[in-house]
Enzyme design. Structure first.
Site, PDB file in Angstrom:
ATOM      1  N   MET A   1      -1.022  -4.972  -1.293  1.00  0.00           N
ATOM      2  CA  MET A   1      -0.093  -5.884  -0.628  1.00  0.00           C
ATOM      3  C   MET A   1      -0.583  -7.312  -0.776  1.00  0.00           C
ATOM      4  SD  MET A   1       0.763  -3.710   2.843  1.00  0.00           S
ATOM      5  CE  MET A   1      -0.950  -3.178   3.070  1.00  0.00           C
TER       6      MET A   1
ATOM      7  N   GLN B   1      -4.109  -3.794  -9.277  1.00  0.00           N
ATOM      8  CA  GLN B   1      -2.713  -3.664  -9.672  1.00  0.00           C
ATOM      9  C   GLN B   1      -2.232  -4.934 -10.361  1.00  0.00           C
ATOM     10  OE1 GLN B   1       0.914  -3.810  -7.021  1.00  0.00           O
ATOM     11  NE2 GLN B   1       0.859  -1.596  -7.366  1.00  0.00           N
TER      12      GLN B   1
ATOM     13  N   CYS C   1       7.441  -3.945  -6.940  1.00  0.00           N
ATOM     14  CA  CYS C   1       7.577  -5.106  -6.050  1.00  0.00           C
ATOM     15  C   CYS C   1       9.018  -5.613  -6.069  1.00  0.00           C
ATOM     16  CB  CYS C   1       6.630  -6.222  -6.469  1.00  0.00           C
ATOM     17  SG  CYS C   1       6.763  -7.694  -5.419  1.00  0.00           S
TER      18      CYS C   1
ATOM     19  N   LYS D   1       3.035   2.422  -9.997  1.00  0.00           N
ATOM     20  CA  LYS D   1       3.719   2.437  -8.693  1.00  0.00           C
ATOM     21  C   LYS D   1       5.126   1.901  -8.905  1.00  0.00           C
ATOM     22  CE  LYS D   1       3.103   1.271  -3.794  1.00  0.00           C
ATOM     23  NZ  LYS D   1       4.287   0.492  -3.406  1.00  0.00           N
TER      24      LYS D   1
ATOM     25  N   ASN E   1       4.868   7.105  -0.722  1.00  0.00           N
ATOM     26  CA  ASN E   1       4.728   5.838  -0.012  1.00  0.00           C
ATOM     27  C   ASN E   1       6.054   5.502   0.665  1.00  0.00           C
ATOM     28  OD1 ASN E   1       4.716   2.403  -1.020  1.00  0.00           O
ATOM     29  ND2 ASN E   1       3.644   3.217   0.734  1.00  0.00           N
TER      30      ASN E   1
ATOM     31  N   GLY F   1       1.094   1.356   3.905  1.00  0.00           N
ATOM     32  CA  GLY F   1       1.232  -0.070   3.653  1.00  0.00           C
ATOM     33  C   GLY F   1       1.210  -0.899   4.916  1.00  0.00           C
TER      34      GLY F   1
END
Length: 330
Positions: free
Chosen positions: A29, A82, A113, A152, A215, A239
């Site tokens: 994050m 990441q 994202c 991801k 997730n 998260g």
């Protein structure tokens, strides 16, 4: 990857990294998963932690703020870095830099994202609108590095584009060694409820041999337990629920730590940020997200005025005094 070895093992593995049984991961994050916070989450039971997002193009240009994100330490391993970007060449070069400079345990490709400044430019979840480029980029990175590569992503761009069940085998064919799925579309951003049914469909697909990490909307260890039981995922990633409670990964710590202990951990995080950032005011601003989100102040009578004072404090000593005073009210 030796897929036979993975299938015969009781513990989850990414490559040769043994992550234990039913591991919990700290989600990457931006402006949250800096090295100080990662270490605290690791201390309290996170099986794998991830850095903030690393922009490939900025890393290739050696932008200092981006290069600093590559700083990891041995006591937070296993740790993933990441990266995201718009072009294959930039992402491949960035992956090589990450591998040679930081030596992470995993290189994770961000295709999830949803924020406009990333997805709107074709990176992150924007790749869900250009699957050929996503697959080309993934395969190129896998070939370019020796570090295990993971991905991801989300269910799709929108409810009319739920492609994850067909996309997952394609990504596996590119050579990735694990796949994290956020149970929302890009259009949802972070609103609505995460849909884990499609994550389960991916996991139940007999073609899928790599670990599947779920997730979305994991707010407690009970939520994580249900995700493992109901959806069969290999790992669960947490998260936003980690904000202000790095101890969330440990059922034992969550029970044994008093609220005063938890305030001390947040004070420790404040000092870590001051030492790392080198600017008291900026460190306080960086820590405020955790102070605003932590659940430990719930139930304090007439807390609103104190909360405002706490979030407006701009001196370390002032903030410490407020938090120590709160200890007496818990």
């Amino acid at each position: 990857m030796n897929i036979f070895y993975y299938l015969c093992s009781e513990n989850m593995k990414i490559g040769n990294i043994d992550l234990g049984d039913k591991p919990l991961f700290l989600a990457p994050m931006e402006d949250v998963t800096d090295i100080g916070f990662r270490k605290l989450c690791k201390r309290y039971g996170a099986s794998m932690v991830y850095t903030e997002f690393v922009a490939a193009e900025a890393l290739v240009r050696s932008i200092k703020a981006t290069v600093r994100k590559l700083t990891i330490s041995d006591d937070e391993r296993p740790v993933g870095i990441q990266i995201y970007g718009r072009t294959t060449d930039a992402v491949v070069e960035a992956a090589r830099i990450v591998e040679s400079e930081a030596h992470p345990d995993v290189i994770d490709l961000n295709f999830g994202c949803p924020v406009k400044k990333v997805a709107g430019k074709g990176a992150g979840a924007g790749m869900l609108q250009n699957i050929p480029l996503m697959l080309e980029m993934t395969e190129a990175v896998v070939k370019a590095v020796n570090t295990p590569v993971t991905v991801k992503t989300r269910l799709g761009w929108s409810d009319n584009n739920l492609i994850i069940t067909s996309l997952a085998p394609q990504l596996q064919s590119c050579g990735i060694q694990a796949l994290t799925i956020h149970g929302r579309t890009r259009a949802q951003m972070y609103t609505g409820e995460a849909d884990w049914t499609l994550i389960k469909q991916v996991k139940d697909n007999p073609e899928i041999k790599i670990p599947i990490i779920g997730n979305g909307d994991i707010k407690s260890l009970d939520d994580a337990d249900r995700a493992f039981a109901d959806y069969g995922v290999d790992a669960v990633m947490i998260g936003r629920a980690t904000f202000g409670q790095p101890w969330i990964f440990s059922r034992e710590a969550s029970k044994l730590l008093t609220n005063a202990d938890k305030i001390d951990i947040l004070l420790e995080l404040l000092q870590i940020n001051i030492d790392r950032i080198g600017d008291e005011h900026k460190a306080i601003l960086h820590t405020r997200r955790h102070l605003a989100a932590t659940p430990i102040f719930k139930g304090i009578p007439n807390f609103r005025e104190t909360r405002i004072k706490m979030l407006r404090a701009d001196k370390k000593d002032e903030l410490i005094d407020i938090l120590n005073e709160l200890k007496t009210q818990l």
